[in-house]
Design an enzyme around this catalytic site. Structure first.
Site, PDB file in Angstrom:
ATOM      1  CG  ASP A   1      -1.706  -0.865   1.288  1.00 39.41           C
ATOM      2  OD1 ASP A   1      -1.854  -1.976   0.213  1.00 39.41           O
ATOM      3  OD2 ASP A   1      -2.985  -0.929   2.184  1.00 39.41           O
TER       4      ASP A   1
ATOM      5  CG  ASP B   1     -13.247  -2.452   0.460  1.00 43.19           C
ATOM      6  OD1 ASP B   1     -12.873  -3.046   0.777  1.00 43.19           O
ATOM      7  OD2 ASP B   1     -12.299  -0.528  -0.270  1.00 43.19           O
TER       8      ASP B   1
HETATM    9  O1  LIG Z   1      -6.554  -1.222   1.957  1.00 39.85           O
HETATM   10  C1  LIG Z   1      -5.817  -0.238   2.941  1.00 39.85           C
HETATM   11  O2  LIG Z   1      -5.964  -0.552   3.743  1.00 39.85           O
HETATM   12  C2  LIG Z   1      -7.449   0.967   2.047  1.00 39.85           C
HETATM   13  C3  LIG Z   1      -7.645   1.926   3.456  1.00 39.85           C
HETATM   14  C4  LIG Z   1      -8.481   2.481   2.745  1.00 39.85           C
HETATM   15  C5  LIG Z   1      -9.015   2.494   1.864  1.00 39.85           C
HETATM   16  C6  LIG Z   1      -8.900   2.081   0.973  1.00 39.85           C
HETATM   17  C7  LIG Z   1      -7.784   1.037   0.953  1.00 39.85           C
HETATM   18  N1  LIG Z   1      -7.658  -0.221  -0.385  1.00 39.85           N
HETATM   19  C8  LIG Z   1      -8.333  -0.715  -0.892  1.00 39.85           C
HETATM   20  O3  LIG Z   1      -8.599   0.764  -1.973  1.00 39.85           O
HETATM   21  C9  LIG Z   1      -9.863   0.628  -2.560  1.00 39.85           C
HETATM   22  C10 LIG Z   1     -10.478   1.347  -2.351  1.00 39.85           C
HETATM   23  O4  LIG Z   1     -10.219   2.745  -3.642  1.00 39.85           O
HETATM   24  P1  LIG Z   1     -11.715   3.209  -4.736  1.00 39.85           P
HETATM   25  O5  LIG Z   1     -12.469   3.507  -3.278  1.00 39.85           O
HETATM   26  O6  LIG Z   1     -11.737   2.429  -5.508  1.00 39.85           O
HETATM   27  O7  LIG Z   1     -10.605   4.757  -4.598  1.00 39.85           O
HETATM   28  C11 LIG Z   1     -10.375  -1.203  -2.366  1.00 39.85           C
HETATM   29  O8  LIG Z   1      -9.905  -1.985  -2.969  1.00 39.85           O
HETATM   30  C12 LIG Z   1      -9.418  -1.074  -1.106  1.00 39.85           C
HETATM   31  O9  LIG Z   1      -9.548  -2.393  -0.957  1.00 39.85           O
END
Ligand SMILES: O=C(O)c1ccccc1N[C@@H]1O[C@H](COP(=O)(O)O)[C@@H](O)[C@H]1O
EC number: 5.3.1.16
Length: 241
Positions: free
Chosen positions: A11, A130
């Site tokens: 990340d 999520d």
């Molecule tokens: O992976 C993380 O820790 C995380 C924390 C906070 C937000 C997103 C995170 N990860 C991943 O990002 C995508 C979502 O991104 P978007 O909403 O499409 O811009 C998703 O796969 C999360 O698991």
């Protein structure tokens, strides 16, 4: 029985490989160069890399060039997440050569666009579900985005190929995965599920492996690897069949 796939996570926030607790901005522990981390997982035998642009997910900028550099340096399959919400960000993500992308916020806020790109790109598109309880969260997990099971039914009907299921309450905590949630999701969809959040031990990975017959295809491992709870080599051995 197929073996559980393991996806070590990198990340990226502000150019650094980080881990968060519950996905909360400001809870970062930094682990240095994302490229070095990704190359280390590849050298250790990973078949997949789970690569996330956290700034893009939080709306605090992006790490697009660095993400493209890391994805481009990999010989293994890459799953790319974070901030993929429109045609331009999807095109940039796919141009990295990644094997698939995860859509989060877009699946909650722009369902018509998500249905269109699922139809266009098939299994290159996965949706990241999520959740807190059974409520989906988007925009860096800061906003509610509807009911897990209603959204899942809609995405199934639209042909979504795969789901990445994260229990936010577990993510980054080393408290063990939410096996009940994984079972519940597998019970209502025939699409493969990638488990995310909470893995703390080899026993956790063995427990997730037992859910392969129910539809769990893979597990994302983050903090446990960075905290050296076990090595990736040990993890791969633990899930080998
Ligand atoms: O992976 C993380 O820790 C995380 C924390 C906070 C937000 C997103 C995170 N990860 C991943 O990002 C995508 C979502 O991104 P978007 O909403 O499409 O811009 C998703 O796969 C999360 O698991």
């Amino acid at each position: 029985m197929p073996k559980l796939e393991l996806l070590p996570a990198v990340d990226v926030r502000d150019g650094q490989a980080v881990r968060l607790v519950h996905g909360e901005s400001g809870s970062e522990t930094s682990y240095g160069s994302p490229l070095e981390a990704a190359l280390a997982w590849q050298s250790a035998g990973a078949e997949w890399l789970h690569l996330v642009d956290l700034d893009a997910a939080f709306g605090t900028g992006d790490n697009r060039e660095l993400i493209a550099e890391v994805a481009g340096a990999m010989d293994i399959k890459v799953e790319l997440s974070g901030g993929i919400r429109d045609d331009a960000s999807l095109a940039a993500a796919l141009a990295t050569g990644c094997r698939r992308v995860n859509l989060g916020t877009a699946a909650l806020e722009t369902p018509e666009w998500v249905a269109k790109v699922i139809a266009e790109h098939g299994d290159k598109i996965a949706v990241g579900l999520d959740v807190r309880g059974t409520t989906l969260r988007g925009r860096g997990w800061t906003r509610d985005g509807g009911d897990l099971y209603e959204t899942l039914a809609r995405l199934d009907a639209e042909g979504c190929a795969r789901y990445v299921v994260t229990d936010i309450a577990k993510d980054g905590t080393l408290q063990g995965p939410n096996l009940g949630l994984l079972r519940d999701v597998c019970a209502v969809t025939d699409r493969p599920v990638v488990a995310s959040g909470g893995v703390s031990s080899l026993d956790d990975l063995r427990a997730i492996s037992l859910l392969v017959p129910e539809g769990v295809e893979g597990a994302i491992v983050g903090k446990a690897l960075y905290a050296k709870a076990f090595t990736l080599e040990e993890a791969l051995k633990a899930v080998a069949v």
